[in-house]
Scaffold this motif. Structure first.
Motif, short mmCIF file in Angstrom:
data_model
loop_
_atom_site.label_atom_id
_atom_site.label_comp_id
_atom_site.label_asym_id
_atom_site.label_seq_id
_atom_site.Cartn_x
_atom_site.Cartn_y
_atom_site.Cartn_z
N THR A 1 67.32 12.34 -12.17
CA THR A 1 68.72 12.24 -12.56
C THR A 1 69.12 13.44 -13.40
N TYR A 2 70.42 13.71 -13.42
CA TYR A 2 70.91 14.82 -14.23
C TYR A 2 70.58 14.61 -15.71
N GLN A 3 70.68 13.38 -16.18
CA GLN A 3 70.38 13.09 -17.58
C GLN A 3 68.93 13.42 -17.92
N GLU A 4 68.01 13.13 -17.01
CA GLU A 4 66.60 13.46 -17.23
C GLU A 4 66.38 14.97 -17.25
N ILE A 5 67.03 15.66 -16.32
CA ILE A 5 66.90 17.12 -16.26
C ILE A 5 67.52 17.74 -17.51
N TRP A 6 68.69 17.26 -17.89
CA TRP A 6 69.40 17.77 -19.07
C TRP A 6 68.51 17.65 -20.31
N VAL B 1 60.52 19.56 -7.80
CA VAL B 1 59.93 18.27 -8.18
C VAL B 1 59.13 17.67 -7.03
N SER B 2 59.56 17.94 -5.80
CA SER B 2 58.82 17.45 -4.64
C SER B 2 57.47 18.16 -4.54
N LEU C 1 56.86 15.63 -9.50
CA LEU C 1 57.47 15.24 -10.78
C LEU C 1 58.55 14.18 -10.55
N GLY C 2 58.82 13.39 -11.57
CA GLY C 2 59.77 12.29 -11.44
C GLY C 2 61.13 12.53 -12.06
N MET D 1 52.00 16.80 -16.48
CA MET D 1 52.39 18.14 -16.87
C MET D 1 53.27 18.03 -18.13
N GLU D 2 52.95 18.81 -19.15
CA GLU D 2 53.73 18.83 -20.39
C GLU D 2 55.11 19.45 -20.14
N ILE D 3 56.06 19.13 -21.00
CA ILE D 3 57.43 19.65 -20.85
C ILE D 3 57.44 21.18 -20.84
N SER D 4 56.70 21.81 -21.75
CA SER D 4 56.68 23.27 -21.79
C SER D 4 56.09 23.85 -20.50
#
Length: 135
Positions: A57-62, A48-49, A53-54, A1-4
């Protein structure tokens, strides 16, 4: 899945109002030592479940949500002048104008009431928000 697609699907998943609150939490935080609110963490974990999606972590979500939802462009880094001292809070009308037209202009950064040595602060901004703010 693309970010958008992730962004759009998550907004549909939680609803627009909660999605905008989610963005506000992330965009007003520090990537390194912040976290989502408890209910937001639960919503994200469920999302994400459900979609496999993988991003955990907060850094990844941020990093995933560093964009202007109004203009659909990625935020860029810059340094903004820090304004120190007590200031008047924006009125509800001013806050609404900012949020509806240029929420990520970030042309200045506000410091505490006392003056510190730092003159600038690293900020993230939307180039289209700055265009509108400057016109």
């Amino acid at each position: 899945m693309e970010i958008s697609d992730i962004r759009k699907t998550f907004e549909e998943f939680v609803g627009t109002e909660r999605y905008l609150n989610f963005l506000a939490t992330i965009c007003c935080s520090n990537k390194e030592n912040s976290r989502l609110k408890f209910k937001q963490e639960l919503e994200w974990e469920k999302f994400v479940s459900e979609y496999g999606l993988g991003y955990k972590t907060y850094q990844e979500i941020w990093s995933l949500f560093q964009y202007c939802h109004l203009h659909q462009v990625e935020l860029e880094q810059d340094h903004a002048e820090i304004i120190y001292g007590t200031r008047r809070s924006p009125t509800e009308a001013e806050r609404r104008t900012i949020n509806e037209n240029y929420p990520y202009a970030n042309v200045v950064a506000y410091g505490p009431c006392w003056v510190e040595d730092a003159k600038t602060k690293e900020v993230l901004y939307c180039s289209k928000c700055r265009e509108i703010y400057g016109s």
